[in-house]
Design a protein around this motif. Sequence first.
Motif, mmCIF file in Angstrom:
data_model
loop_
_atom_site.group_PDB
_atom_site.id
_atom_site.type_symbol
_atom_site.label_atom_id
_atom_site.label_comp_id
_atom_site.label_asym_id
_atom_site.label_seq_id
_atom_site.Cartn_x
_atom_site.Cartn_y
_atom_site.Cartn_z
ATOM 1 N N ALA A 183 31.383 48.691 42.074
ATOM 2 C CA ALA A 183 31.584 47.848 40.891
ATOM 3 C C ALA A 183 32.158 46.152 40.824
ATOM 4 O O ALA A 183 31.630 45.976 40.040
ATOM 5 C CB ALA A 183 32.841 48.893 40.232
ATOM 6 N N THR A 186 29.411 44.073 41.473
ATOM 7 C CA THR A 186 28.459 43.716 40.694
ATOM 8 C C THR A 186 28.772 43.204 38.759
ATOM 9 O O THR A 186 28.088 43.210 38.867
ATOM 10 C CB THR A 186 27.715 44.908 40.356
ATOM 11 N N LEU A 234 29.382 51.393 36.439
ATOM 12 C CA LEU A 234 29.304 51.682 37.599
ATOM 13 C C LEU A 234 28.354 53.485 37.486
ATOM 14 O O LEU A 234 27.428 53.237 37.851
ATOM 15 C CB LEU A 234 29.796 51.433 38.862
ATOM 16 N N LEU A 246 30.506 44.984 37.389
ATOM 17 C CA LEU A 246 31.021 46.082 36.374
ATOM 18 C C LEU A 246 32.176 46.834 36.251
ATOM 19 O O LEU A 246 32.448 46.893 37.398
ATOM 20 C CB LEU A 246 29.669 47.363 36.138
ATOM 21 N N SER A 247 32.283 47.807 35.028
ATOM 22 C CA SER A 247 33.605 48.030 35.484
ATOM 23 C C SER A 247 33.703 49.957 35.989
ATOM 24 O O SER A 247 32.596 50.098 36.350
ATOM 25 C CB SER A 247 34.482 49.203 34.253
ATOM 26 N N PHE A 248 34.648 50.545 36.376
ATOM 27 C CA PHE A 248 34.431 52.039 36.795
ATOM 28 C C PHE A 248 32.719 53.022 36.603
ATOM 29 O O PHE A 248 31.952 53.171 36.693
ATOM 30 C CB PHE A 248 35.104 52.667 37.217
#
Length: 95
Positions: free
Chosen positions: A53, A56, A63, A58-60
């Motif tokens: 995460a 990238t 993801l 992203l948050s979890f």
Amino acid sequence: MTRKIGKGVEANGPVRGRAQTGRPVTYDPRSGQNWRTGVVIVPDMAEKAIKAAGSTGLSFAGLVNELIKRMPVDENGRPAWADELNQQEALPLTG
């Protein structure tokens, strides 16, 4: 409470990661509401998810949503890798 990961059942409950009998999913995607769920992630998988995460951006939750979006499934919705969960290891040959 004692729990383990793997096959079988501990004295105090079902194995983590296996579906619980008698507790069907009650969320209805047609509601249009986001599904808030609580999940238990084992330490090794948590470390992997946190790194993925973070790398990238992203948050979890982001993801997990992206992984689900990209997960190949058959015409019944079964993931392509699902059969690997039930394969028995071959017994060693002696002779």
